[in-house]
Design a protein around this motif. Structure first.
Motif, PDB file in Angstrom:
ATOM      1  N   LYS A 262      -0.832   6.258   3.153  1.00 20.95           N
ATOM      2  CA  LYS A 262      -1.924   6.650   4.085  1.00 20.95           C
ATOM      3  C   LYS A 262      -2.646   4.856   4.304  1.00 20.95           C
ATOM      4  CE  LYS A 262      -6.207   8.526   3.517  1.00 20.95           C
ATOM      5  NZ  LYS A 262      -7.462   9.411   2.709  1.00 20.95           N
ATOM      6  N   GLY A 263      -2.330   3.919   3.311  1.00 25.85           N
ATOM      7  CA  GLY A 263      -2.583   2.889   3.755  1.00 25.85           C
ATOM      8  C   GLY A 263      -2.025   1.636   5.000  1.00 25.85           C
TER       9      GLY A 263
ATOM     10  N   PRO B 287       0.072  -1.409   0.078  1.00 26.36           N
ATOM     11  CA  PRO B 287       0.016  -0.219   0.242  1.00 26.36           C
ATOM     12  C   PRO B 287       1.356   1.063  -0.191  1.00 26.36           C
ATOM     13  CG  PRO B 287       0.095  -0.834   1.983  1.00 26.36           C
ATOM     14  CD  PRO B 287       0.782  -1.443   0.819  1.00 26.36           C
TER      15      PRO B 287
ATOM     16  N   TYR C 249      -5.613   0.024  -1.634  1.00 26.30           N
ATOM     17  CA  TYR C 249      -4.783  -0.822  -0.743  1.00 26.30           C
ATOM     18  C   TYR C 249      -4.781  -2.109  -1.799  1.00 26.30           C
ATOM     19  CZ  TYR C 249      -2.894  -2.704   3.393  1.00 26.30           C
ATOM     20  OH  TYR C 249      -2.231  -3.593   4.389  1.00 26.30           O
TER      21      TYR C 249
ATOM     22  N   LEU D   6     -11.376   1.030   3.356  1.00 29.30           N
ATOM     23  CA  LEU D   6     -10.253   0.857   2.969  1.00 29.30           C
ATOM     24  C   LEU D   6     -11.217   2.051   1.879  1.00 29.30           C
ATOM     25  CD1 LEU D   6      -7.374  -1.454   3.148  1.00 29.30           C
ATOM     26  CD2 LEU D   6      -7.600   0.700   4.378  1.00 29.30           C
TER      27      LEU D   6
ATOM     28  N   ILE E 219      -9.387   4.938   0.327  1.00 28.04           N
ATOM     29  CA  ILE E 219      -7.304   4.407   0.697  1.00 28.04           C
ATOM     30  C   ILE E 219      -7.279   3.288  -0.742  1.00 28.04           C
ATOM     31  CG2 ILE E 219      -5.779   3.083   1.781  1.00 28.04           C
ATOM     32  CD1 ILE E 219      -7.240   4.475   4.334  1.00 28.04           C
TER      33      ILE E 219
ATOM     34  N   VAL F 160       0.862  -4.322   7.226  1.00 27.29           N
ATOM     35  CA  VAL F 160       1.154  -4.322   6.482  1.00 27.29           C
ATOM     36  C   VAL F 160       1.327  -4.983   5.042  1.00 27.29           C
ATOM     37  CG1 VAL F 160      -0.222  -2.103   5.883  1.00 27.29           C
ATOM     38  CG2 VAL F 160       2.398  -1.997   6.406  1.00 27.29           C
TER      39      VAL F 160
ATOM     40  N   ILE G 114      -2.864  -7.490   4.018  1.00 24.93           N
ATOM     41  CA  ILE G 114      -2.776  -6.949   4.546  1.00 24.93           C
ATOM     42  C   ILE G 114      -3.030  -8.373   5.720  1.00 24.93           C
ATOM     43  CG2 ILE G 114      -5.044  -6.258   6.674  1.00 24.93           C
ATOM     44  CD1 ILE G 114      -6.328  -4.589   4.244  1.00 24.93           C
TER      45      ILE G 114
ATOM     46  N   GLY H 156      -7.228  -2.925  -3.938  1.00 28.13           N
ATOM     47  CA  GLY H 156      -8.086  -2.164  -4.129  1.00 28.13           C
ATOM     48  C   GLY H 156      -9.208  -2.353  -4.811  1.00 28.13           C
TER      49      GLY H 156
END
Length: 434
Positions: A105-106, A102, A276, A269, A274, A298, A280, A212
């Motif tokens: 921000k993510g 990411p 992404y 998200l 975001i 992340v 995760i 995403g």
């Protein structure tokens, strides 16, 4: 996808060794580079002596080696803005570059415990009660601690190399520790401290790949072992071993994880704008039959990755390409049904002070196990020597935890380095729980 592509994997630990091992098997792999890698990753590709947080050096490697896909193994470069830095340079050059990981921000899901907790609150994701404390509201922090039952959990808000979590049994000691953390015990990482309610249960790790756009794949779940001593005693480490899959992550539990945690996380998200694309890591705890989030990471976990990757039968490279493009088309992965157990061998003194440069000898390519290097390098004589606290992991398949663990212990018995230590109870607590 039929054309071969050149890939750059960033990182140097056991996690990256396991990912490199898996990706190197892909028929779609062109030239493969690991930066900086270790003495074991050179068996899967070419090591490049650069720091993943040196974005100029990373992009130079992208250009010099015509890299099409960059995979971020660890969190530091992501939190610092690796994606943005590489995308900006590539756009200026008119170069197409895919990145698994990411943007900043993510990456704040791992880079800031406060952000992660607030995110979970906004999207109704189950987690422990908590309060974020700074110098400005210490009294409020004391009052919150007084409302909680022991033990007390204090977490540095920022990245602290896995060492920013304290679990304290006495209230007065917790209050003192809060002040020490705010005063700089973990540097700028503990300028904010998150106080959490302690949750009692069994922890496990769940890994998700998402593009995403709300599409995702769930990788095999695992359980790791953080304490240095057998019976989960002693200091916390980066991880002493892992089991994949843990019996507690049964179908009913994983269905709850999907409905209550994975989907709300991905929806959240998207709602927050975001983009992404990557892994995760859900650090979960099972309290009774219910899942709660302890933390987000992340990237993949270490040493969980060492037991997860061998179980993935499918070619992972096209899945990562789809993820990076925002076009995840795979709906499932082919998974080996057997259990995998990873046992980490560490340097004497770890996780406190330890010496490096100890020669590593013995059988590093056992017939029935895989040895993933973590903290190793080549010495002046060309031989392999220790270069970190966690040195290598032996991983084995078995028909159950005990069988797999026994093979990993057998593999480690044929390896030597001065001060070598490993726990002999990895997975023992899970036996009989299936």
């Amino acid at each position: 996808m039929t054309d071969r592509i050149n890939v750059l994997l960033l990182g140097s630990g056991g996690r990256e060794a396991a990912i490199a091992w898996k990706l190197s098997q892909s028929p779609l792999m062109g030239k493969f580079f690991i930066a900086p890698g270790n003495a074991g990753t050179e068996a899967y590709g070419t090591n490049l002596p650069l720091k993943p947080t040196d974005f100029d050096a990373v992009y130079k490697a992208v250009v010099d080696h015509d890299i099409a896909l960059v995979v971020a193994g660890n969190e530091d470069p992501l939190v610092l803005g690796l994606r943005e830095a590489l995308e900006k340079r590539a756009e200026a050059d008119g170069r197409k570059l895919l990145i698994v990981g990411p943007g900043a921000k993510g990456a704040a899901l791992e880079g800031s415990k406060d952000f992660a907790k607030e995110f979970m609150g906004r999207h109704g994701i189950p987690t422990a009660r908590h309060l974020t404390v700074t110098d400005a509201n210490i009294a409020e922090g004391d009052a919150f601690l007084e409302k909680l039952a022991a033990p007390y959990v204090l977490k540095a808000d920022g990245l602290a190399a896995g060492k920013g979590v304290l679990i304290i049994d006495k209230l007065d000691e917790a209050k003192n520790a809060l002040r020490e953390m705010l005063a700089g015990q973990f540097g700028q990482a503990s300028a904010k401290v998150v106080i959490e309610e302690f949750l009692s249960g069994i922890e496990c790790s769940v890994f998700v790949l998402t593009d995403g756009k709300g599409r995702y794949l769930v990788l095999p779940p695992a359980k790791d072992y953080k304490r240095i001593g057998e019976g989960d005693t002693g200091l916390n480490t980066g991880g002493m071993g892992s089991v994949c899959p843990p019996p507690i992550a049964d179908t009913e539990f994983m269905d709850k994880v999907d409905k209550r945690i994975i989907r709300p996380t991905l929806d959240g998200l998207i709602k927050e704008g975001i983009d992404y694309r990557g892994f995760i890591f859900l650090g979960l705890i099972r309290c009774g039959d219910e899942p709660y989030v302890i933390e987000y990471n992340v990237r993949m976990g270490d040493p969980e990755t060492e037991s997860v990757m061998p179980r993935i039968v499918s070619d992972l490279l096209p899945v990562l390409v789809e993820t990076a493009k925002g076009e995840l088309a795979h709906t499932a992965l082919n998974i080996d049904p057997r259990t995998a157990v990873a046992v980490m061998a560490v340097s004497g003194g770890y996780p406190e002070a330890y010496e490096k440069g100890k020669p590593v000898t013995g059988e590093l390519s056992p017939a029935e196990s895989i040895v993933f290097h973590a903290g190793t390098r080549h010495g002046a004589d060309g031989g392999i020597e220790t270069a970190g606290g966690r040195v290598l992991a032996a991983v084995s398949f078995g028909n159950g935890i005990e069988d797999a663990a026994a093979k990993s212990y057998e593999a480690l018995s044929a390896i030597r380095f001065d001060g070598m230590y490993f726990r002999r109870d990895i997975g023992k607590d899970l036996c009989g729980k299936a």
